[in-house]
Design an enzyme around this catalytic site. Structure first.
Site, PDB file in Angstrom:
ATOM      1  N   PHE A 178      -1.218  16.129   4.059  1.00  0.00           N
ATOM      2  CA  PHE A 178      -1.337  15.601   3.003  1.00  0.00           C
ATOM      3  C   PHE A 178      -0.179  15.421   2.110  1.00  0.00           C
ATOM      4  O   PHE A 178       0.618  16.297   1.980  1.00  0.00           O
ATOM      5  CB  PHE A 178      -2.355  16.130   2.070  1.00  0.00           C
ATOM      6  CG  PHE A 178      -3.086  15.282   1.204  1.00  0.00           C
ATOM      7  CD1 PHE A 178      -4.231  14.376   1.739  1.00  0.00           C
ATOM      8  CD2 PHE A 178      -2.743  15.149  -0.121  1.00  0.00           C
ATOM      9  CE1 PHE A 178      -4.669  13.380   0.752  1.00  0.00           C
ATOM     10  CE2 PHE A 178      -3.284  14.255  -1.108  1.00  0.00           C
ATOM     11  CZ  PHE A 178      -4.336  13.600  -0.579  1.00  0.00           C
ATOM     12  N   ARG A 225       1.429  12.168  -8.938  1.00  0.00           N
ATOM     13  CA  ARG A 225       2.086  10.595  -8.680  1.00  0.00           C
ATOM     14  C   ARG A 225       3.358  10.455  -9.336  1.00  0.00           C
ATOM     15  O   ARG A 225       3.954   9.588  -8.881  1.00  0.00           O
ATOM     16  CB  ARG A 225       0.959   9.645  -9.717  1.00  0.00           C
ATOM     17  CG  ARG A 225      -0.227   9.468  -8.820  1.00  0.00           C
ATOM     18  CD  ARG A 225      -0.852   8.284  -9.380  1.00  0.00           C
ATOM     19  NE  ARG A 225      -2.533   8.436  -9.318  1.00  0.00           N
ATOM     20  CZ  ARG A 225      -2.959   7.923  -8.114  1.00  0.00           C
ATOM     21  NH1 ARG A 225      -2.481   7.556  -7.139  1.00  0.00           N
ATOM     22  NH2 ARG A 225      -4.398   8.096  -8.175  1.00  0.00           N
ATOM     23  N   GLU A 268       0.978  -1.084  -0.153  1.00  0.00           N
ATOM     24  CA  GLU A 268      -0.063  -0.120  -0.059  1.00  0.00           C
ATOM     25  C   GLU A 268       0.880   1.189  -0.158  1.00  0.00           C
ATOM     26  O   GLU A 268       2.110   1.188   0.617  1.00  0.00           O
ATOM     27  CB  GLU A 268      -0.866  -0.095   1.346  1.00  0.00           C
ATOM     28  CG  GLU A 268      -1.618   1.213   1.663  1.00  0.00           C
ATOM     29  CD  GLU A 268      -2.941   1.486   0.467  1.00  0.00           C
ATOM     30  OE1 GLU A 268      -2.556   1.348  -0.798  1.00  0.00           O
ATOM     31  OE2 GLU A 268      -3.900   1.498   1.065  1.00  0.00           O
ATOM     32  N   ASP A 269       0.289   2.334  -0.420  1.00  0.00           N
ATOM     33  CA  ASP A 269       0.982   3.709  -0.488  1.00  0.00           C
ATOM     34  C   ASP A 269       1.217   4.097   0.836  1.00  0.00           C
ATOM     35  O   ASP A 269       2.199   4.546   1.239  1.00  0.00           O
ATOM     36  CB  ASP A 269       0.425   4.528  -1.521  1.00  0.00           C
ATOM     37  CG  ASP A 269      -0.877   4.795  -1.542  1.00  0.00           C
ATOM     38  OD1 ASP A 269      -1.552   4.284  -0.534  1.00  0.00           O
ATOM     39  OD2 ASP A 269      -1.307   5.916  -2.286  1.00  0.00           O
ATOM     40  N   ASP A 313      -4.002   5.602   6.398  1.00  0.00           N
ATOM     41  CA  ASP A 313      -4.272   6.629   7.085  1.00  0.00           C
ATOM     42  C   ASP A 313      -5.125   6.413   8.157  1.00  0.00           C
ATOM     43  O   ASP A 313      -5.009   6.256   9.275  1.00  0.00           O
ATOM     44  CB  ASP A 313      -4.862   7.550   5.941  1.00  0.00           C
ATOM     45  CG  ASP A 313      -5.292   9.163   6.416  1.00  0.00           C
ATOM     46  OD1 ASP A 313      -5.228   9.490   7.416  1.00  0.00           O
ATOM     47  OD2 ASP A 313      -6.231   9.612   5.838  1.00  0.00           O
TER      48      ASP A 313
HETATM   49  P1  IMP Z   1      -7.206   4.903   4.722  1.00  0.00           P
HETATM   50  O1  IMP Z   1      -8.325   3.687   4.387  1.00  0.00           O
HETATM   51  O2  IMP Z   1      -7.876   5.847   5.407  1.00  0.00           O
HETATM   52  O3  IMP Z   1      -6.135   4.125   5.596  1.00  0.00           O
HETATM   53  O4  IMP Z   1      -6.601   5.314   3.171  1.00  0.00           O
HETATM   54  C1  IMP Z   1      -5.486   5.036   2.618  1.00  0.00           C
HETATM   55  C2  IMP Z   1      -5.752   5.691   1.151  1.00  0.00           C
HETATM   56  O5  IMP Z   1      -6.163   7.166   1.429  1.00  0.00           O
HETATM   57  C3  IMP Z   1      -4.481   5.611   0.486  1.00  0.00           C
HETATM   58  O6  IMP Z   1      -4.470   4.364  -0.243  1.00  0.00           O
HETATM   59  C4  IMP Z   1      -4.437   6.800  -0.271  1.00  0.00           C
HETATM   60  O7  IMP Z   1      -5.165   6.544  -1.601  1.00  0.00           O
HETATM   61  C5  IMP Z   1      -5.329   7.833   0.461  1.00  0.00           C
HETATM   62  N1  IMP Z   1      -4.461   8.691   1.273  1.00  0.00           N
HETATM   63  C6  IMP Z   1      -4.402   9.044   2.606  1.00  0.00           C
HETATM   64  N2  IMP Z   1      -3.508  10.070   2.930  1.00  0.00           N
HETATM   65  C7  IMP Z   1      -3.057  10.327   1.898  1.00  0.00           C
HETATM   66  C8  IMP Z   1      -2.016  11.401   1.626  1.00  0.00           C
HETATM   67  O8  IMP Z   1      -1.597  12.182   2.265  1.00  0.00           O
HETATM   68  N3  IMP Z   1      -1.849  11.566   0.262  1.00  0.00           N
HETATM   69  C9  IMP Z   1      -2.301  10.708  -0.849  1.00  0.00           C
HETATM   70  N4  IMP Z   1      -3.363   9.871  -0.708  1.00  0.00           N
HETATM   71  C10 IMP Z   1      -3.733   9.729   0.674  1.00  0.00           C
END
Ligand code: IMP
Length: 175
Positions: free
Chosen positions: A151, A164, A98-99, A102
């Site tokens: 962010f 990206r 995963e990137d 959050d």
């Molecule tokens: P989660 O389900 O809230 O953990 O979300 C994870 C996803 O939210 C990641 O795969 C990203 O697509 C997006 N995301 C959360 N924070 C960021 C950020 O700071 N930059 C870009 N994408 C983010």
């Protein structure tokens, strides 16, 4: 993003060094085994490409795509899979890439989904981890960097599909 200022957080050489370290760790942990590496589209594709090329063990690759619905940047918890894997993972060693983590909602959903297919093992590798923003508790097995709130873009991560392609990671700040 035009009205945002971007400040560098991780330059290329720092990313490269850390990716190499994680790849070595994964290669040691799975020595003698073949991994199926599953990337979460779109954000993970650059990190995953660098990671698997730095690993010294064989792997196969597949991808999933997950959509989350909610107002603005806040997650509602409604997560759906919009692209499934095309590989059988039953009895296999799986590494989900995963990137960024959050709230933890995406990975919690995806890991549960994948575990229903009875892999032998399942681990998660995230390039970035915003620990303090969790809505559900979730721990990755491998993390590139832990960051504070804010962010970030670049190295696969986007803001409305922009940025990206940048080889570095930047934090967005209001001008
Ligand atoms: P989660 O389900 O809230 O953990 O979300 C994870 C996803 O939210 C990641 O795969 C990203 O697509 C997006 N995301 C959360 N924070 C960021 C950020 O700071 N930059 C870009 N994408 C983010």
């Amino acid at each position: 993003m035009d009205k945002m200022h971007k400040k560098i957080l991780f330059p290329r050489n720092v990313i490269q060094k850390r990716v190499q370290e994680i790849a070595c760790q994964i290669s040691a942990d799975y020595n003698g085994r073949e991994l199926i590496v599953i990337g979460i589209l779109k954000g993970a594709f650059i990190f995953m490409a660098d990671l698997i090329r730095a690993m010294s063990i064989p792997c196969r690759v597949d991808f999933v795509r997950v959509a989350s619905y909610g107002a603005g940047q806040e997650r509602s918890g409604n997560t759906v899979l919009t692209k499934d894997i095309e590989t059988s993972i039953k009895g296999r060693d799986i590494l989900v890439v995963e990137d960024i983590i959050d709230t933890g909602l995406t990975l919690t959903y995806l890991v549960n989904w994948l575990k229903e297919r009875n892999p032998q093992s399942l681990a998660v590798c995230a390039f970035l981890d915003k620990r303090k923003r969790r809505k559900v508790s979730f721990e990755a097995d491998y993390v590139g960097f832990t960051i504070d709130d804010g962010f970030v873009v670049g190295y696969g991560l986007d803001f409305n599909e922009q940025a990206r392609f940048l080889p570095e990671v930047y934090i967005l700040e209001q001008e």
